[in-house]
Design a protein around this motif. Structure first.
Motif, PDB file in Angstrom:
ATOM      1  N   ARG B 508       7.741  12.056  -0.770  1.00  0.00           N
ATOM      2  CA  ARG B 508       7.322  10.652  -0.696  1.00  0.00           C
ATOM      3  C   ARG B 508       6.981  10.372   0.713  1.00  0.00           C
ATOM      4  O   ARG B 508       6.285   9.579   0.867  1.00  0.00           O
ATOM      5  N   ARG B 547       4.838   7.047   0.826  1.00  0.00           N
ATOM      6  CA  ARG B 547       4.945   5.872   0.023  1.00  0.00           C
ATOM      7  C   ARG B 547       6.138   5.135   0.098  1.00  0.00           C
ATOM      8  O   ARG B 547       7.327   5.939  -0.102  1.00  0.00           O
ATOM      9  N   VAL B 553       1.967   1.921   0.780  1.00  0.00           N
ATOM     10  CA  VAL B 553       2.054   3.167   1.694  1.00  0.00           C
ATOM     11  C   VAL B 553       1.893   2.658   2.895  1.00  0.00           C
ATOM     12  O   VAL B 553       1.116   1.510   3.281  1.00  0.00           O
ATOM     13  N   ASN B 555       1.515   4.420   7.239  1.00  0.00           N
ATOM     14  CA  ASN B 555       1.104   5.614   8.017  1.00  0.00           C
ATOM     15  C   ASN B 555       1.200   5.041   9.562  1.00  0.00           C
ATOM     16  O   ASN B 555       0.543   4.202   9.809  1.00  0.00           O
TER      17      ASN B 555
END
Lengths: 170, 706, 148
Positions: B508, B547, B553, B555
């Motif tokens: 995940r 996630r 989500v 990053n």
């Protein structure tokens, strides 16, 4: 804080099944064969057989999308998506992991003055994506198998938990 | 073909009379049924000899879900021929309806209506109608045809066409596709009326007559072919541009073929007449990304355990005055071999080699050969640890051509390479508000030793400095390609933690912090004039992403220079897509490793505004150039039986014929009216929205008529 | 066939009475009438003959059962609760749950069916028995077209 060496606790080694066949002729399938072939406890079969596990890489594709532009309206960053759909059967053809897919990505800066160099870098990132996808699939197989054995294992008397690294089985 | 056995006719009425053995007449709530056809009327006459049915005054006929009402029916049931006076026709599932003066049954599943009106709006809503002197609906070939038809939208006639066809279901039929109208500051009005020609099941073609207000008429055509063993397409566009007073054209040819079970071929040619072609005629993606147009022919051979590639490739480079582009080397040819023989059980042996004949109009060129056998033997391969040494040799040989100034020379470079990858994996199972997960802690050490070899006299055909990333700090050579192999005596240390979903075992989320430590200077550089680096440690690399929860989500990547306390690169992005038609993305990126420096933020999203209105927007602002690179806004309205899309997009482009001081922007307006499954009018911005807004879903897909 | 009427008529029944003056026969109980290809079964039957020798019959049964072969060779079957037969006009009137069927599969169901045995035409009404408008149901078999 609860961390223990992986594989020491109740669970399975790098790959939970003695023999496996990898179906698929794409690079991720080749990478899976490559990784499995390096695990001494696993026998990689040349063809499918009902009493061996099956990892089927149904499709894999890479797609390049523009991530950002520079002041001249030219591409400054690309993002490469790598999508793999796969499914895994336990020995005896029962489904361990139903058909599922994963989508990984890597970014790289683009320079139109160095087309060949950037093309080579893109290829390096695609290889990295393929290795990551193969690693995650194998990881998921052992996690899923561990969950299943943990379930079945509770019924019979629990095996004595080994303290130090056991040299034999794994 | 022989007609299927006829089935009996059932007739029910208040009273019935048989005038002869074959002629019956019924009166009073007459119901006549045969197979799936049912006719209800006040009276009916049926002749079983001729299978001829007459029914009257108020007739309702249902057939495979279609409902037709009218006031007099004259019908040969089995032959499916006959007429129905002033019919009112409702398609199965009530997706479309029509009325007319007269309806002709023209064989099974085919209707022809005279002076007809057709729409996919439900009864009671007259948003739009397609009027036609003759409207034919042919469900066998699933094509609808309207002769001298005109479209009326809220009472206003908006399109006339002597002949118009539209698909009744899925696949496309020969005929005019949706005409597209857009307006932009490069060409003024831009009208395209594509015509699709379904030549055969595996051949089709599309013609693109395109009228540009400021430049004239452009003719384009694309031909596609699909065969079991080969497929491809060829597209050509041409215009005599009266704004630039020159003939301009573009050609794109693509062909792939499986020559033998193991041998496949791929050919591609792209050529345009002048450097500004895409800036003037292409959309944003084309203008931004089509700088080096490839022309190549590639053969791939897949042996068992090895593969080979032969490629002839060169590029047409579109120059721009503002910053001239360095033309890539042509590779005429490039021969590449890769194999992984299984000589030692448990070892991963790879032998790759390549021969290339590089050529370049200005720079030094010549031939290069290299071979790079490597072997990786895992000393430890346990679920909790791995130690994998890798040794290899990279031997290359250059034979350079003479150039005006310097006489070509041959040189070679042989470099042993050694790397040792090792790591431990710790694990724990835990739950976080009820959700079981497994977390790992993975320390990893990666040592690389490659001796130094002076490569400043070697040309640079295909090497580039790769971006500083996890992939780079865990690879032996930070230069891509094969002309530069960095000398290395370095170790990369990193700590990664991963979170796996307790139920599915899927990864995940992961986070990594890593850094590389140099035990000696890095003397190999890309170009001779660069100074060797004496850094003892690389920038710090921190990444995390994945996630966070169901549809969110995130990053983040940071490349931080500890010595100078400066961020070399930072990239933070979130994506939230809580449902269909709902997406929100935010991204900030600063990258000082490249020139020109990139620093921009990007916000984009799609959100329902009211019940049927959807808003889409994107704003990409470059802090370094302090101006927006792309601004896009759009509205989409789904009225059930029709849909409207409006979008405006302003993006930067490098158009040479706009005068230098003026901001170089292209502004394009899209307007698209889609009449439910029938025809779309105006230019379709969906592909642009999909490229600019991650997570965009097309909420206006109108279903097919039947 | 139409020729049946020249054939002798034979009637069997449990009881029979004959009124010479009106030349009227009354038969009750398992009445079976046969005349050429025509057979008729009913529970009660009265037959009258006019001076020219045409027969008129009425009767009822649960149901009345009628069968006759047509000139064209097909058989016609009929059932109803009550019936009137007019030999002179060749009209068979079936009343109350009437049903006529040809062996080709054509079928007519209704409350009243007036069947013309000479022209093989009929009239069928739904009738209004029990206040609710009754319905006529007809099944027409597709005509086997001679080889096209």
């Amino acid at each position: 804080c609860g961390f223990h060496l992986r594989g020491m606790g109740p669970g399975v080694g790098l790959f939970p099944y003695p023999s496996v066949f990898v179906a698929g002729d794409g690079p991720v399938a080749a990478q899976l064969r490559n990784e499995l072939q390096q695990i001494s406890t696993v026998h990689l079969l040349p063809a499918a057989s009902s009493d061996a596990a099956l990892i089927a890489v149904d499709s894999e594709s890479s797609e390049r999308k523009i991530l950002s532009l520079n002041g001249n309206g030219k591409v400054s960053e690309y993002r490469i998506y790598y999508t793999v759909s796969y499914r895994v059967n336990k020995p005896g053809n029962a489904a361990l992991i139903p058909s599922s897919s994963m989508r990984l990505f890597r970014d790289y800066t683009y320079d139109e003055n160095n087309e060949l160099g950037k093309e080579a870098e893109a290829q390096m990132l695609i290889n990295d994506l393929r290795q990551d996808a193969a690693r995650q699939i194998l990881r998921r197989v052992s996690a899923q198998a561990k969950k299943n054995t943990a379930v079945t294992e509770d019924a019979p008397a629990k095996a004595p938990a080994s303290m130090g690294p056991r040299l034999d089985a794994y | 073909e022989e007609t299927p056995p006829e089935s009996p006719i059932h007739l029910e009425a208040d009273e019935a009379v048989a005038h002869s053995r074959t002629e019956a007449e019924a009166h009073g709530n007459v119901v006549i049924q045969r197979d799936t056809t049912e006719v209800r009327s006040e009276w009916a006459q049926y002749n079983s000899e001729t299978d001829h049915l007459k029914a009257g005054d108020a007739v309702t006929m249902t057939r495979e879900g279609d409902v037709l009402t009218g006031n007099s029916l004259d019908y040969y049931i089995n032959a499916n021929r006959g007429t129905l006076e002033n019919p009112d026709y409702h398609v199965a599932q009530g997706v479309a309806r029509a009325d007319a003066v007269k309806l002709l049954f023209d064989g099974p599943d085919r209707y022809k209506m005279r002076t007809a009106r057709f729409t996919t709006c439900p009864v009671g809503r007259d948003d739009w109608y397609l009027h036609a002197s003759t409207l034919s609906l042919d469900y066998a070939n699933n094509v609808g045809m309207a002769y001298n038809g005109w479209i009326q939208f809220y009472g206003v006639p908006i399109l006339y066409s002597p002949w118009m066809n539209f698909p009744l279901s899925g696949n496309r039929q020969t005929g005019f596709l949706a005409p597209s109208v857009s307006f932009d500051n490069r060409n003024g009005i831009d009208l395209q009326t594509p015509f699709y020609w379904n030549i055969a099941p595996n051949y089709d073609a599309t013609f693109y007559p395109r009228y540009l207000a400021d430049r004239g008429t452009m003719l384009g055509a694309e031909f596609r072919y699909l065969q079991p063993s080969y497929s491809g397409q060829i597209r050509a566009d041409r215009i005599s541009d009266h704004k630039d007073e020159q003939d301009r054209y573009s050609i794109a040819f693509l062909h792939q073929q499986q020559l033998l079970p193991r041998l496949s071929m791929y050919a591609q040619v792209q050529k345009v007449s002048d450097d500004d072609y895409f800036n003037d005629f292409g959309d944003q993606v084309a203008a931004a990304s089509q700088t080096n147009l490839p022309r190549e022919l590639t053969f791939n051979y897949a042996g068992n355990g090895w593969s080979g590639l032969a490629r002839w490739q060169r590029y047409q480079t579109l120059q721009s005055e503002s910053d001239p582009v360095d033309i890539p080397y042509a590779r005429l040819p490039q021969l590449y071999y890769a194999s992984s023989p299984q000589w030692i059980k448990g070892a991963n042996i790879s032998i790759t080699s390549e021969y290339v004949d590089f050529s370049h109009p200005t720079k030094v060129d010549g031939q290069r050969m290299w071979i790079n056998p490597t072997i990786t033997y895992p000393l430890v391969q346990r679920p909790y640890a791995f130690v994998k040494p890798k040794i290899g040799v990279h031997a290359s040989y250059y034979s350079l051509n003479d150039s005006e100034t310097v006489e070509g020379e041959n040189s070679s470079r042989v470099l042993p390479t050694f790397s040792l990858d090792s790591g431990l994996i710790f694990e724990r199972d835990d739950t976080f508000n009820g959700q079981a997960y497994t977390q790992t802690l993975e320390p990893r050490a990666y040592y690389v030793y490659i001796p130094y070899k002076d490569q400043s006299n070697l040309p640079n055909f295909d090497s580039a400095l790769t971006d500083f990333s996890l992939a780079q700090i865990f690879s032996e050579n930070r230069f891509s390609g094969n002309d530069r192999i960095n000398d290395a005596n370095q170790i990369t240390l990193a700590l990664t933690t991963r979170f796996f979903d307790g139920d599915t075992g899927e990864e995940r989320f992961n986070a990594t912090v890593g850094q590389r430590f140099y035990f000696q200077d890095q003397r190999v550089t890309l170009d001779a004039y660069e100074k060797p680096s004496t850094a003892q440690e690389s920038d710090l690399l921190i990444t995390f992403g994945g996630r966070l929860w169901r549809n969110f989500v995130a990053n983040y990547a940071l490349q931080y220079n500890l010595k100078e306390q400066v961020t070399a690169r930072a990239d933070a992005g979130i994506g939230w897509s809580p449902g269909e038609g709902r997406a929100f993305n935010l991204r900030y990126v600063v990258n000082r490793n490249v020139s020109p420096i990139i620093e921009q933020f990007d916000i984009s999203g799609q959100w329902p505004l009211t019940r049927n209105w959807y808003g889409v927007a994107r704003y990409n602002y470059s802090l370094k150039d302090s101006r927006s690179l792309e601004a896009l806004a759009g509205l989409e309205y789904n009225a059930g039986c029709w849909a409207l899309r409006l979008a405006a997009q302003r993006y930067i482009n490098d158009d040479s014929d706009t005068d230098p001081d003026q901001e170089k922007y292209t502004v394009t307006y899209f307007a698209m009216l889609e009449l439910g499954g029938l025809v779309g009018l105006g230019s379709n911005p969906v592909s642009t929205l999909r490229q600019s807004i991650p997570g965009y879903t097309d909420m206006l897909t109108t279903n097919s008529i039947r | 066939e139409t020729a049946d009427r020249e054939k002798p008529m034979n009637i069997e029944a449990d009881r029979a009475t004959y009124d010479q003056k009106q030349s009227l026969g009354t038969y009750t109980g398992n009445v079976i009438v046969t005349q050429g290809t025509m057979t008729l079964k009913s529970a009660y039957l009265t037959v009258r003959q006019d001076p020219e020798g045409n027969q008129f019959a009425t009767g009822n049964g649960n149901p009345v059962d009628f069968k006759q072969r047509m000139d064209a060779g097909e058989w016609v079957m009929a059932k109803s609760q009550r019936f009137d037969y007019d030999g002179k006009a060749g009209i068979l009137k079936l009343m109350d749950k009437a049903w006529v069927r040809r062996d080709t599969g054509d079928e007519v169901i209704g409350d009243v069916i007036i069947y013309n045995l000479n022209t093989e035409t009929y009239e069928a009404q739904g009738g209004t028995s029990g206040g609710k408008p009754g319905r006529v149901n007809i099944t027409i078999q597709p005509k086997k077209k001679e080889a096209q």
